[in-house]
Design an enzyme around this catalytic site. Structure first.
Site, mmCIF file in Angstrom:
data_model
loop_
_atom_site.group_PDB
_atom_site.id
_atom_site.type_symbol
_atom_site.label_atom_id
_atom_site.label_comp_id
_atom_site.label_asym_id
_atom_site.label_seq_id
_atom_site.Cartn_x
_atom_site.Cartn_y
_atom_site.Cartn_z
ATOM 1 N N ASP A 10 -4.079 -2.659 3.820
ATOM 2 C CA ASP A 10 -4.256 -1.862 2.594
ATOM 3 C C ASP A 10 -5.260 -0.743 2.788
ATOM 4 O OD1 ASP A 10 -3.149 -4.559 1.497
ATOM 5 O OD2 ASP A 10 -2.849 -3.014 -0.030
ATOM 6 N N ALA B 134 0.797 -1.230 0.000
ATOM 7 C CA ALA B 134 0.000 0.000 0.000
ATOM 8 C C ALA B 134 0.835 1.289 0.000
ATOM 9 C CB ALA B 134 -0.981 -0.042 1.167
ATOM 10 N N ASN C 87 -6.613 -6.441 3.973
ATOM 11 C CA ASN C 87 -5.206 -6.792 3.702
ATOM 12 C C ASN C 87 -5.201 -7.986 2.755
ATOM 13 O OD1 ASN C 87 -2.360 -6.293 4.194
ATOM 14 N ND2 ASN C 87 -2.334 -8.244 5.262
HETATM 15 O O1 MRU Z 1 -1.065 -7.199 -3.623
HETATM 16 P P1 MRU Z 1 -0.015 -6.563 -2.778
HETATM 17 O O2 MRU Z 1 1.285 -7.292 -2.795
HETATM 18 O O3 MRU Z 1 0.137 -5.092 -3.080
HETATM 19 O O4 MRU Z 1 -0.581 -6.661 -1.287
HETATM 20 C C1 MRU Z 1 0.167 -6.109 -0.245
HETATM 21 C C2 MRU Z 1 -0.422 -6.307 1.090
HETATM 22 O O5 MRU Z 1 -1.484 -6.860 1.261
HETATM 23 C C3 MRU Z 1 0.323 -5.685 2.238
HETATM 24 O O6 MRU Z 1 0.146 -6.422 3.402
HETATM 25 C C4 MRU Z 1 -0.211 -4.260 2.470
HETATM 26 O O7 MRU Z 1 -0.229 -3.530 1.285
HETATM 27 C C5 MRU Z 1 0.597 -3.533 3.486
HETATM 28 S S1 MRU Z 1 2.177 -3.062 2.882
HETATM 29 C C6 MRU Z 1 2.964 -2.193 4.109
#
Ligand code: MRU
Length: 357
Positions: free
Chosen positions: A244, A55, A254
């Protein structure tokens, strides 16, 4: 390698004729390759195919992508520059819907332009670039503060499970869920991390395992369906994940699979924490039911790392995120402190400054 010596996840290279450089996370863990984006479309595509993901990192990339669009545009006056900025931000925000950090960063870019009284186009462009770089630098600071607030949870000898990647690779640097590990490690504490592999795109096995191993932290990968047995056998003391988007009541979106981990953790009375900066909260949503959940291409489930693993053409269910209700979460570690227990009022109080802007 220490976490501070990793190449930057996303950064701006050069001045107003510069470009965005990022780690191409689709190539990890086997190759550490940098990707250069010189226009907004290249940034949009990098976000969409998860070359940059997590995120906070996509918020930073989005802001820099917007800056690229403006710097490359031959606007002759302030009004046409603002119009172009709106167009570019609308385009970028469509790349991925769930992580609110992207919309948050693009709104900041628009507010920066609107609130500036600068009439001269070249100066306005400079201030937009400065704002994108500031968003990156502030994220790095927030992650360090999250690390400080979360570190006391990582007690000597403890075994912590995490899901997906909420580390240095998902942020400007240091991470959110992984930040307490880095601080505890720097302080000489010994502990063990279990990283769920995180199907379908394996952010846990490819990315979390890579960055913790590089930093010299004891990490063990497990398939997602092994977490229950590990907890049942007394192997996990604590869970920390990233987020997220967090609704006003503390419900957390998330990576898909987070909800299952939270349910199993509660069944075994294992504390489940989320770590996230204030830019991940969306106080406009009273609870998690309104969080838009990205669904991705069925081929990501039908295959694994490009190899088909299911019959061609079979139907697949492929949400990229799920929502964990606040009642399953012991606390949220933010850059302003740990919110625990969760509730709409306590969250609003801690984030008061943000919600009133
Ligand atoms: O699909 P992604 O890899 O972008 O998903 C990421 C996540 O779910 C993370 O846990 C979230 O973005 C937090 S990142 C600090």
């Amino acid at each position: 390698m220490t976490v501070s010596s990793f190449p930057r996840t996303v950064e701006w290279v050069g001045g107003i004729d510069g470009f965005v450089r990022m780690i191409d996370q689709t190539r990890l863990p086997h190759e550490l390759v940098m990707l250069e984006c010189r226009d907004t479309k290249a940034v949009w595509e990098a976000i969409k195919r998860l070359s940059v993901r997590g995120a906070p990192a996509i918020g930073i990339a989005g802001a820099m992508g917007a800056a690229l669009g403006i710097l490359n545009h031959a606007a002759s006056d302030r009004a046409s520059l603002l119009e172009e900025l709106d167009r570019v931000c609308d385009y970028l925000v469509g790349s991925r819907p769930t992580a609110v950090n992207l919309a948050w960063a693009l709104e900041r870019m628009k507010a920066c332009a609107r609130n500036s009284h600068e009439a001269e186009v070249s100066r306005l462009k400079e201030s937009l670039l400065a704002e994108a770089i500031r968003i990156r630098d502030e994220d790095a600071e927030m992650c360090r503060a999250i690390g400080q607030f979360g570190e006391p949870l990582i007690t000597e000898g403890c075994r912590v499970l995490t899901h997906c990647n909420a580390g240095s690779l998902a942020t400007a640097e240091f991470g959110t869920a992984l930040a307490p590990f880095y601080v505890a490690h720097q302080r000489g504490r010994r502990f063990k991390v279990y990283a769920d592999e995180t199907r379908p795109l394996l952010q846990g096995a490819r990315l979390t395992a890579w960055e913790l191993q590089q930093a010299g932290i004891d990490v063990t990968v497990l398939c997602d369906n092994m977490a229950g047995a590990l907890m049942q056998n007394g192997g996990v003391d604590l869970v920390i994940t990233g987020a997220d988007r967090i609704a006003a009541n503390g419900d957390v979106a998330n990576k898909i699979g987070t909800y299952s981990v939270a349910v199993i953790a509660q069944a075994h009375r294992i504390p489940f924490y989320v770590a996230a900066p204030s830019s991940t909260f969306d106080l406009s949503l009273p609870d998690g039911s309104g969080i838009p959940i990205e669904h991705r291409d069925a081929d990501e489930v039908r295959s694994c790392l490009g190899h088909p693993i299911a019959p061609a053409g079979v139907e697949c269910y492929c949400p990229a995120f799920d929502v964990t209700p606040a009642r399953l979460i012991r606390g949220i570690i933010t850059e302003r402190g740990v919110i625990s227990p969760l509730g709409t009022e306590v969250i609003a109080r801690l984030l008061g400054e943000k919600s009133s802007t």
